[in-house]
Design an enzyme around this catalytic site. Structure first.
Site, PDB file in Angstrom:
ATOM      1  NE  ARG A 184      -3.241  -2.895   0.251  1.00 12.40           N
ATOM      2  CZ  ARG A 184      -3.874  -3.488  -0.763  1.00 12.40           C
ATOM      3  NH1 ARG A 184      -3.822  -2.994  -1.974  1.00 12.40           N
ATOM      4  NH2 ARG A 184      -4.533  -4.606  -0.557  1.00 12.40           N
ATOM      5  CG  ASN A 226       0.350  -8.600   5.626  1.00 10.69           C
ATOM      6  OD1 ASN A 226      -0.398  -9.075   6.481  1.00 10.69           O
ATOM      7  ND2 ASN A 226      -0.072  -7.731   4.719  1.00 10.69           N
ATOM      8  CE  LYS A 303      -2.814  -8.736   8.535  1.00  7.45           C
ATOM      9  NZ  LYS A 303      -2.819  -8.029   7.234  1.00  7.45           N
ATOM     10  CD  GLU A 307      -6.328  -8.469   5.603  1.00 10.39           C
ATOM     11  OE1 GLU A 307      -5.156  -8.071   5.572  1.00 10.39           O
ATOM     12  OE2 GLU A 307      -7.281  -7.821   5.144  1.00 10.39           O
ATOM     13  NE  ARG A 340      -1.954  -3.744  12.328  1.00 11.09           N
ATOM     14  CZ  ARG A 340      -2.515  -4.066  11.164  1.00 11.09           C
ATOM     15  NH1 ARG A 340      -2.507  -5.302  10.718  1.00 11.09           N
ATOM     16  NH2 ARG A 340      -3.108  -3.143  10.437  1.00 11.09           N
ATOM     17  NE  ARG A 352     -13.191  -6.592   7.080  1.00 18.29           N
ATOM     18  CZ  ARG A 352     -12.464  -6.295   6.005  1.00 18.29           C
ATOM     19  NH1 ARG A 352     -12.769  -6.833   4.839  1.00 18.29           N
ATOM     20  NH2 ARG A 352     -11.439  -5.481   6.089  1.00 18.29           N
ATOM     21  CG  ASP A 381      -9.019  -2.122   5.735  1.00 14.69           C
ATOM     22  OD1 ASP A 381      -8.216  -1.492   6.430  1.00 14.69           O
ATOM     23  OD2 ASP A 381      -8.688  -2.904   4.832  1.00 14.69           O
ATOM     24  CD  GLU A 403      -3.104  -0.153  12.160  1.00 14.98           C
ATOM     25  OE1 GLU A 403      -2.830  -0.966  13.080  1.00 14.98           O
ATOM     26  OE2 GLU A 403      -3.223  -0.505  10.973  1.00 14.98           O
ATOM     27  CD  GLU A 409      -5.383  -0.357   1.528  1.00 11.27           C
ATOM     28  OE1 GLU A 409      -4.901  -0.183   2.672  1.00 11.27           O
ATOM     29  OE2 GLU A 409      -5.831  -1.451   1.138  1.00 11.27           O
TER      30      GLU A 409
HETATM   31  C1  BDP Z   1      -5.717  -3.500   4.574  1.00 12.46           C
HETATM   32  C2  BDP Z   1      -4.738  -3.587   3.463  1.00 12.46           C
HETATM   33  C3  BDP Z   1      -3.802  -4.738   3.587  1.00 12.46           C
HETATM   34  C4  BDP Z   1      -3.206  -4.765   4.977  1.00 12.46           C
HETATM   35  C5  BDP Z   1      -4.312  -4.798   6.003  1.00 12.46           C
HETATM   36  C6  BDP Z   1      -3.799  -4.670   7.439  1.00 12.46           C
HETATM   37  O1  BDP Z   1      -5.450  -3.674   2.243  1.00 12.46           O
HETATM   38  O2  BDP Z   1      -2.829  -4.610   2.590  1.00 12.46           O
HETATM   39  O3  BDP Z   1      -2.361  -5.844   5.142  1.00 12.46           O
HETATM   40  O4  BDP Z   1      -5.164  -3.714   5.813  1.00 12.46           O
HETATM   41  O5  BDP Z   1      -4.021  -3.620   8.016  1.00 12.46           O
HETATM   42  O6  BDP Z   1      -6.165  -2.182   4.587  1.00 12.46           O
HETATM   43  O7  BDP Z   1      -3.240  -5.593   7.973  1.00 12.46           O
END
Ligand code: BDP
Length: 719
Positions: A184, A226, A303, A307, A340, A352, A381, A403, A409
């Site tokens: 991002r 990530n 994290k 995801e 997080r 969600r 998000d 945060e 993004e």
């Molecule tokens: C989302 C993004 C993704 C991030 C995720 C996060 O699209 O790329 O990894 O958040 O915050 O907004 O972990």
């Protein structure tokens, strides 16, 4: 021909002399024009005296040198004795104790670790201007604040000013991958050159630290959430140590992201179960090793179970069990875990929006003291507008940090000017009614209402290798505003815009008024042409660039119809008691007011309600017409911003003028694209004509749907 060439060369020389590529950020110091101010400041620049020695004071000297040259056209004079030639005294409270009255000392002590005091001090009949902190870093913050007051023409040598930050950890989160890409990221590649570290120090590292220190940012996490476990290997620790050493005199501590499965990936273990003795030992030893390289290492940002990232759930453990193991490893060294709350899984609930509260709420009180849960400002998000996250106020026995996303993004990436401070101000100002009736999000985060001692405001960085740091040079305002709000969540977006514009573009009144207005209207414009009235998550697939209300496929909560729920009857996500009841996670005062579609602030209407196309809004218009009007208003504001900027050609240096001019032209096209594509798409459900007062959307919906952007930046790494 020869003459033409000479003419061309001389033009390019003349304009490059005035060129400004934006690298200097808000610290480029324009000449002081106010003659009284210039006289006062010039006088002070004839004698600086430091009461002690510290690497931070060397940084202050360098800053005064740059500022003196640029603002006054001359170098500052540093004196070696504290009385005769001296005008400005700099040092810590301890260092100055012999010349300070007891009352002033007590007053400064109150300002804590990072606070500063600046003002006149009379000693033996002579008045000195003093800048004092409890630590040398406070002196640096005081100097930056003083220089800011000169640049914004608010400095008065007779007045005392003192400040201390309201938040303990004021932090940038870089989503930078070890291969140099930035998730991002829209401003080039990562500024961390892991390949050339630890041997090669890029000048940017220092300029970056300086810019952060000028805002009071005191913590940075270098790597993507990530995470790649390799960052915790000895080789990378040696590289990270170089950065930590560079940042230390700027008051900045380094954090790294910890991948939960690191015990398996780099520790050779068969499990990452947080209750396994081998795993506990891995984290302890890893952490001890880290502190042998970086004695003031900040801690881990994690994290987990989000995801696809590994986490404690794989072993039947909860977030507290997972997080506490890392916290225990860090505790003896004074380190902190930032865990997080951005989690969502399919199993828990269909909506969600509710997941974080369902997972974290029951764990309230189970997390260690050196642990803070980092919560995104909203539950979905980083949308252009979200109601505040319902975890704020719902975990009274847990440290909660904020945060924000500075990188844009979902807000125009690097082709749009969107000043984000109004959004952050709105979030901090939102009433939560919990834990006390007067609570606001800002008061929970800074500890005033929550009583928490460990406080955090984090922002996902928008910084990259582009020469101007942030891709769109106007996005520097977001880095700036983030730092200022992390220091003091009560500052207004307008005050901050005021400062940034003056510091970045100087004080020309026409340019100042015009740019400030553009900044202040930009976020509402973006909400209008992207996702008005509470619409959300209707952007393009994966790269998130441009509109995509038609996006389907994959997980339902990654698609757009899941969120807008448009059908022949109406539009919006019913999150009241008759729907998913995500609203029920807020305080009763909010539930009561927002359950009623005629009482909820209209900006959140479709976030919480599914309503008929003919539902009547406060304006007397139908919902369908009002949606159309919002989209169109957004486009018109974008055009107005473009016109305003174009009227400033003679006020702004050619390089920055042209950079912003081109991007605003793109922004207008993108705003029109959003409006046209979204309205044409929603019309397939509403089956009504567009309101007559708006510019009629053009283009073909099928063409909009087919657009693809294989070169869009910032997409997730594919490992
Ligand atoms: C989302 C993004 C993704 C991030 C995720 C996060 O699209 O790329 O990894 O958040 O915050 O907004 O972990």
């Amino acid at each position: 021909m020869k003459y033409l060439l000479i003419l061309f060369l001389s033009i390019s020389v003349a304009s490059s002399a005035r060129a400004n590529d934006g690298y200097g950020l808000w610290l480029d110091y324009s000449p002081v024009e106010n003659s009284q101010l210039k006289q006062d400041v010039s006088q002070l620049f004839t004698g600086f005296y430091f009461f002690g020695k510290s690497p931070t004071y060397e940084i202050i000297r360098d800053e005064l040198e740059v500022a003196g040259q640029k603002m006054l056209g001359s170098s500052p004079v540093f004196s070696t004795e504290r009385l005769a030639q001296t005008q400005v005294w700099l040092g810590t409270r301890d260092e100055l104790s012999q010349v300070l009255g007891l009352q002033t000392q007590a007053q400064i002590r109150e300002l804590g670790e990072d606070g500063y005091w600046r003002g006149p001090i009379v000693f033996q009949g002579k008045t000195y201007y003093a800048i004092i902190g409890n630590r040398s870093i406070g002196v640096l913050y005081g100097v930056f604040d003083w220089l800011r007051s000169i640049q914004t023409d608010t400095f008065d040598p007779k007045t005392e000013n003192s400040e201390s930050p309201k938040v303990k950890l004021r932090m940038l989160n870089h989503w930078d991958n070890l291969d140099g890409t930035v998730e991002r990221g829209y401003a080039g590649f990562s500024i961390w050159n892991w390949h050339k570290l630890p041997g090669y120090i890029d000048r940017r590292y220092i300029d970056y630290a300086r810019a952060n220190a000028s805002l009071g940012i005191n913590a940075v996490s270098l790597t993507n959430v990530n995470a790649n476990a390799r960052i915790l290997t000895t080789d990378f620790m040696k590289k990270a140590r170089v950065l930590a050493d560079l940042f230390r005199p700027y008051g900045i501590r380094v954090f790294l992201t910890a991948r939960f499965s690191a015990p398996i990936e780099i520790g050779g273990l068969k499990t990452a179960d947080p209750l396994d003795p081998g795993v506990i030992d891995f984290w302890k030893k890893k952490t001890d090793e880290m502190y042998s390289f970086i004695p003031d290492f900040g801690g881990y940002l994690v994290k987990a179970n989000s995801e696809g990232q590994p986490g404690p759930h794989e072993y039947g453990r909860d977030h507290a069990q997972g997080a506490n193991v890392l916290a225990d490893a860090l505790a003896p060294h004074g380190g902190v875990v930032i865990w997080r709350a951005f989690v969502y899984s399919h199993e828990l609930d269909e909506d969600r929006h509710k997941h974080a509260n369902l997972e974290f709420g029951p764990l309230d009180g189970k997390f260690r003291e050196n642990l803070i849960i980092q919560v995104k400002n909203g539950a979905i998000d980083f949308m252009p507008r979200e109601p505040f996250h319902p975890l704020f106020g719902a975990m009274p026995k847990t440290n909660l940090g904020m945060e924000f996303q500075i990188t844009q993004e979902y807000l125009g990436q690097a082709t749009q000017l969107v000043y984000l401070a109004p959004m952050w101000e709105e979030v901090f100002g939102s009433k939560t009614y919990r834990p006390i009736p007067a609570s606001r999000v800002g008061g929970i985060v800074d500890g005033t209402d929550s009583g928490q001692k460990l406080t955090l405001v984090a922002g996902v960085s928008n910084i990259g290798t582009d020469r101007n740091w942030t891709g769109h040079m106007m996005a520097q305002s977001n880095w700036y505003a983030f730092g200022r709000l992390a220091w003091n969540p009560d500052l207004s977006s307008e005050e901050i815009a005021d400062e940034w514009v003056k510091m970045t573009f100087g004080q020309d009144p026409k340019a100042f008024a015009a740019i400030k207005e553009m900044l202040l209207e930009s976020r509402e414009a973006a909400v209008n042409y992207m996702m008005p009235l509470g619409l959300h998550h209707i952007m393009g697939w994966d790269h998130h660039y441009g509109p995509g209300p038609w996006v389907t496929g994959g997980r339902p909560d990654w698609t757009a119809p899941y969120y807008h729920q448009a059908d022949s009857l109406g539009i919006g996500f019913d999150r009241t008691a008759s729907g998913s009841d995500a609203l029920g996670q807020y305080a009763p005062e909010i539930v009561k007011a927002w359950s009623d579609p005629t009482q909820i602030p209209e900006k959140y209407l479709l976030w919480f309600h599914h309503l008929p196309w003919d539902f009547e809004l406060h304006s007397g218009r139908t919902l369908w017409d009002e949606i159309g009007l919002h989209y169109d208003t957004g486009v018109k504001t974008a055009r107005k911003m473009e016109e305003t900027w174009n009227s400033l050609e003679s006020e702004i240096d050619p390089e920055r003028f042209e950079h912003v001019r081109q991007l605003l032209a793109i922004q207008v096209q993108e705003a029109e694209w959003w409006r046209n594509a979204c309205l044409l798409y929603f019309q397939t459900f509403a089956k009504r004509p567009f309101p007559a007062e708006i510019e009629q959307p053009t283009g073909d919906l099928e063409d909009y749907k087919k657009r693809s952007f294989p070169t869009a930046p910032g997409i997730k790494p594919k490992w």
